[in-house]
Write a protein that holds these residues in place. Structure first.
Motif, PDB file in Angstrom:
ATOM      1  N   PRO A   1      38.479 105.495  68.607  1.00  0.00           N
ATOM      2  CA  PRO A   1      37.224 104.773  68.543  1.00  0.00           C
ATOM      3  C   PRO A   1      36.000 105.536  69.248  1.00  0.00           C
ATOM      4  CG  PRO A   1      38.898 103.025  68.973  1.00  0.00           C
ATOM      5  CD  PRO A   1      39.663 104.705  69.152  1.00  0.00           C
TER       6      PRO A   1
ATOM      7  N   GLY B   1      40.520 104.224  57.124  1.00  0.00           N
ATOM      8  CA  GLY B   1      40.656 103.412  58.197  1.00  0.00           C
ATOM      9  C   GLY B   1      42.069 102.814  58.158  1.00  0.00           C
TER      10      GLY B   1
ATOM     11  N   SER C   1      34.810 107.609  66.599  1.00  0.00           N
ATOM     12  CA  SER C   1      34.024 106.813  65.390  1.00  0.00           C
ATOM     13  C   SER C   1      32.945 106.337  65.906  1.00  0.00           C
ATOM     14  CB  SER C   1      35.121 105.836  64.846  1.00  0.00           C
ATOM     15  OG  SER C   1      35.340 105.023  65.736  1.00  0.00           O
TER      16      SER C   1
ATOM     17  N   GLN D   1      29.398 109.361  62.469  1.00  0.00           N
ATOM     18  CA  GLN D   1      29.932 108.799  61.392  1.00  0.00           C
ATOM     19  C   GLN D   1      30.125 109.805  60.267  1.00  0.00           C
ATOM     20  OE1 GLN D   1      30.584 105.399  60.419  1.00  0.00           O
ATOM     21  NE2 GLN D   1      31.070 106.233  58.598  1.00  0.00           N
ATOM     22  N   THR D   2      31.178 110.023  59.705  1.00  0.00           N
ATOM     23  CA  THR D   2      31.458 111.052  58.719  1.00  0.00           C
ATOM     24  C   THR D   2      30.946 110.453  57.377  1.00  0.00           C
ATOM     25  OG1 THR D   2      33.651 111.596  59.838  1.00  0.00           O
ATOM     26  CG2 THR D   2      33.274 112.183  57.509  1.00  0.00           C
TER      27      THR D   2
END
Length: 127
Positions: A51, A10, A54, A58-59
């Motif tokens: 965004p 991030g 994401s 969610q990885t």
């Protein structure tokens, strides 16, 4: 790989420093997924797009396997898994491939290929 590491942690500042202003982000796959819509052009547009990805996926696993470079082109192959935030369903493990191009130490192309069937099934709750 520095860009992938920054993305995984991030670190938007490092990501931005590694992106050319005219970078193109391209995802292949199921166009019913909100983050699959062809070319996203320019660093600013890419940062607006991230965004969306994401918020929806969610990885949970990311493993880079083989990586090859030839001139300004890099190819990376690996395995990942994710959970769709909309349904809470896991994709299970799936493979990905990346073709990237670099100019003067900055990314100018991020061309992503994934098993969008597994991702789509989890996103739409069809597992």
């Amino acid at each position: 790989m520095a860009y992938m590491n920054a993305m995984g942690s991030g670190d938007m500042d490092t990501m931005g420093s590694l992106m050319a202003d005219d970078m193109v982000w391209h995802n292949e796959g199921d166009k019913t997924l909100p983050w699959i819509h062809g070319d996203i052009k320019g660093k600013e547009a890419i940062f607006e797009f991230l965004p969306v990805f994401s918020a929806n996926l969610q990885t949970t696993k990311w493993e880079n396997g083989d990586a090859f470079a030839n001139g300004d082109t890099v190819a990376v192959f690996g395995t990942m898994a994710a959970t769709a935030t909309k349904t809470g369903q896991s994709t299970g493990d799936f493979t990905f491939a990346l073709r990237a191009k670099v100019r003067n130490g900055q990314l100018v192309l991020w061309h992503w290929f994934e098993d969008s069937f597994a991702v789509s099934q989890a996103y739409h709750g069809n597992l």
